[in-house]
Design an enzyme around this catalytic site. Structure first.
Site, PDB file in Angstrom:
ATOM      1  CE  LYS A  79      -4.161  -1.324   0.058  1.00 51.02           C
ATOM      2  NZ  LYS A  79      -5.451  -0.599  -0.208  1.00 51.02           N
ATOM      3  CG  ASP A 110      -9.524  -2.287   6.201  1.00 47.74           C
ATOM      4  OD1 ASP A 110     -10.549  -1.930   7.184  1.00 47.74           O
ATOM      5  OD2 ASP A 110      -9.863  -2.466   5.566  1.00 47.74           O
TER       6      ASP A 110
HETATM    7  C1  LIG Z   1      -1.940  -6.407   3.359  1.00 54.69           C
HETATM    8  C2  LIG Z   1      -3.275  -5.887   2.287  1.00 54.69           C
HETATM    9  N1  LIG Z   1      -3.432  -7.164   1.447  1.00 54.69           N
HETATM   10  C3  LIG Z   1      -4.975  -7.070   0.539  1.00 54.69           C
HETATM   11  C4  LIG Z   1      -5.022  -6.088   0.133  1.00 54.69           C
HETATM   12  C5  LIG Z   1      -6.409  -5.284  -0.549  1.00 54.69           C
HETATM   13  O1  LIG Z   1      -6.220  -4.512  -0.811  1.00 54.69           O
HETATM   14  P1  LIG Z   1      -7.373  -4.062  -1.764  1.00 54.69           P
HETATM   15  O2  LIG Z   1      -8.260  -3.403  -0.640  1.00 54.69           O
HETATM   16  O3  LIG Z   1      -7.205  -2.850  -2.566  1.00 54.69           O
HETATM   17  O4  LIG Z   1      -8.156  -5.047  -2.996  1.00 54.69           O
HETATM   18  C6  LIG Z   1      -5.197  -4.382   1.441  1.00 54.69           C
HETATM   19  C7  LIG Z   1      -5.816  -3.178   1.673  1.00 54.69           C
HETATM   20  O5  LIG Z   1      -5.932  -2.495   2.207  1.00 54.69           O
HETATM   21  C8  LIG Z   1      -4.009  -4.843   2.397  1.00 54.69           C
HETATM   22  O6  LIG Z   1      -4.166  -3.778   3.230  1.00 54.69           O
END
Ligand SMILES: Cc1ncc(COP(=O)(O)O)c(C=O)c1O
Length: 380
Positions: A79, A110
Site C-alpha cells: 500500500k 483498515d
Molecule cells: C495488506 C493488504 N493486502 C491486501 C489488501 C487488499 O487490497 P484492495 O483493498 O486494494 O483489494 C489490503 C487493503 O488494504 C491490504 O492492506
C-alpha cells in the site's frame, strides 16, 4: 488438515479482450509516470520474488513464486506505493493552480492505506486526517499517529468509516485520498492504482529474469483496487497469454464474489471482522469492477482457519528459502493454493497440476506488530 472453502465462482465472462476496460482504467502514460516517479524515491527498492520450493513440493505444483511486500519502502506493505503517490499527485496538481497551501488530505483505512497516505503527507508537510473503524487494532491506530496524522475512530465497519470521512471532508474542505472509488470519485484512486502497478512492473521483470512463465496468479481482494490494477497492467503486458487469475476473499467480506454472482456491484454488510484486516471491505471499487469482471477467472472465499498456520509457515522456512515476515493478508495465496489442492473439484476447474507455476503476493509484513508476535510466538 484439509482446508475447506466457503464459496467458489467461475467467471463465465472472463475474456482476454480487455482493451477497452484496461485503457479506460489506465490511459496511456499514467503507469509509466508513476513508475518514473516512485522509482526515484530515496527508499525505493525492488521487493524480493521468492521461490517457495518447499510449499510447491507439498502442493504438487511446479513452482510457487511469492512476492514479499513486507519490506516495501519501510512501511511494511504494498500500500506504500499507492496512497503516498496519490498524495504527491494531488499536491503537484494544486501547485499548478496555486492553491497548494490550503491542502489537507484525509482517508478511511483498515491501516495500511492510511499509513501510506499519512507518510506521504508528512513528507510534504500536509495536514492529514485518518478515519478508522471500530475493528482496527490499537497497534494499527498508533502507527498511523506516528506519521503525524490525526486519527479519528468511527463506530461501525470500514464502510461506515468511509461515510464519516466523506462527511468530514465536505464540511472542512479536505481532499479525500482514497484507495477505493465510487461514482464521481475516480481520479485520485486511479493514481493510487497506478502506484500499485510499480510492483507489477517489478514482477514482470523478475519473472522474465528467472525465465519463468506463469500459469496462475492468486490475488487477495479487499475493495479489489490492487487486484484490478495488477490485472490491467499484467494484461497490457501478456495480452492473450494472461495467466489464469484467481481472486481470494474472506467469506466475511466477499464483495467481489457477491458482485460477480449478480453481475453488478453489490454492497456486503460486514458483520464479523476477518483476521485479514486489509481484506475487510464491503464494496468493490468502481474502477476495479470492470477489470475484475473481465479479467478474473475464479473467485474463492475462505474462512480464517488457515491464516495463523500459514503465517507461521512463512516465518519458519523448511528448505533453503529465507524466513519470511508475512502478516495476516500475506497468508492469502498459500491458503488459496492449499484450498484448491485439497478440493478436487476446485483443482479441476482451476486447472492446477504438476506443471503449474503460481504467483502469489505477500501483501504485508508485521503491520500489526502485537498481533504478529502473538501469532508467531504461539507455535501450533
Ligand atoms: C495488506 C493488504 N493486502 C491486501 C489488501 C487488499 O487490497 P484492495 O483493498 O486494494 O483489494 C489490503 C487493503 O488494504 C491490504 O492492506
Amino acid at each position: 488438515m484439509k482446508y475447506t472453502y466457503a464459496n467458489y465462482y467461475q467467471n463465465p465472462k472472463q475474456s482476454n479482450a480487455m482493451h477497452e476496460v484496461a485503457d479506460d482504467l489506465f490511459p496511456t502514460g499514467i503507469c509509466e509516470t508513476a513508475y518514473q516517479s516512485i522509482t526515484q524515491w530515496p527508499d525505493y527498492k525492488q521487493t524480493d520474488l521468492i521461490a517457495l520450493d518447499d510449499f510447491a513440493k507439498q502442493m504438487g505444483v511446479k513452482k510457487v513464486l511469492y512476492k514479499d511486500e513486507s519490506t516495501r519502502l519501510n512501511l511494511g506493505s504494498f500500500k506504500a506505493l499507492g496512497g503516498a503517490y496519490a498524495v504527491q499527485t494531488v499536491l503537484e496538481a494544486r501547485e499548478k493552480t496555486g492553491d497548494a497551501s490550503a491542502l489537507t488530505v484525509c482517508t478511511a483505512t483498515d491501516g495500511n492505506h492510511g499509513r501510506s497516505v499519512s507518510w506521504g503527507a508528512q513528507q510534504k508537510n500536509i495536514p492529514c486526517h485518518i478515519f478508522i473503524h471500530a475493528g482496527v487494532s490499537e497497534a494499527r491506530a498508533k502507527s498511523l499517529a506516528e506519521y503525524g496524522a490525526t486519527v479519528h475512530r468511527v463506530n461501525g465497519n470500514y464502510d461506515d468509516s468511509i461515510a464519516e470521512c466523506i462527511k468530514m471532508a465536505d464540511a472542512n474542505g479536505w481532499q479525500i485520498v482514497s484507495d477505493t472509488s465510487w461514482e464521481g470519485y475516480r481520479e485520485i484512486p486511479t493514481q493510487v492504482m497506478a502506484g500499485y502497478t510499480v510492483l507489477a512492473a517489478e514482477v514482470i521483470e523478475q519473472i522474465e529474469q528467472q525465465k519463468e512463465s506463469l500459469t496462475h496468479i492468486i490475488l487477495q481482494a479487499g475493495c479489489g483496487g490492487m487486484a484490478g490494477a495488477l490485472i490491467a497492467y499484467f494484461w497490457k503486458h501478456w495480452r492473450d497469454n494472461l495467466p489464469e487469475i484467481i481472486i481470494m476473499e474472506s467469506r466475511m467480506s466477499d464483495c467481489v464474489l457477491e458482485s460477480m454472482q449478480r453481475d453488478q456491484i453489490y454492497l456486503v454488510d460486514i458483520v464479523d471482522e476477518t483476521l485479514m484486516a486489509g481484506l475487510s471491505c464491503g464494496e468493490v471499487s468502481e474502477l476495479a469492477w470492470p477489470i475484475l469482471r473481465h479479467g478474473a477467472s475464479h473467485v474463492i472465499t475462505v474462512s480464517d482457519e488457515g491464516v495463523k498456520p500459514m503465517m507461521r509457515y512463512l516465518a519458519k522456512s523448511e528448505g533453503d528459502r529465507p524466513d519470511i515476515v508475512g502478516g495476516e493478508c500475506s497468508a492469502s495465496g498459500l491458503i488459496t493454493l492449499k484450498t484448491i489442492m485439497d478440493n478436487p473439484e476446485l483443482k479441476e476447474s482451476i486447472h492446477i497440476d504438476e506443471n503449474s507455476v503460481i504467483f502469489m503476493l505477500g501483501t504485508e509484513g508485521a503491520t500489526d506488530p502485537d498481533l504478529y508476535k502473538e501469532i508467531i510466538g504461539n507455535k501450533q
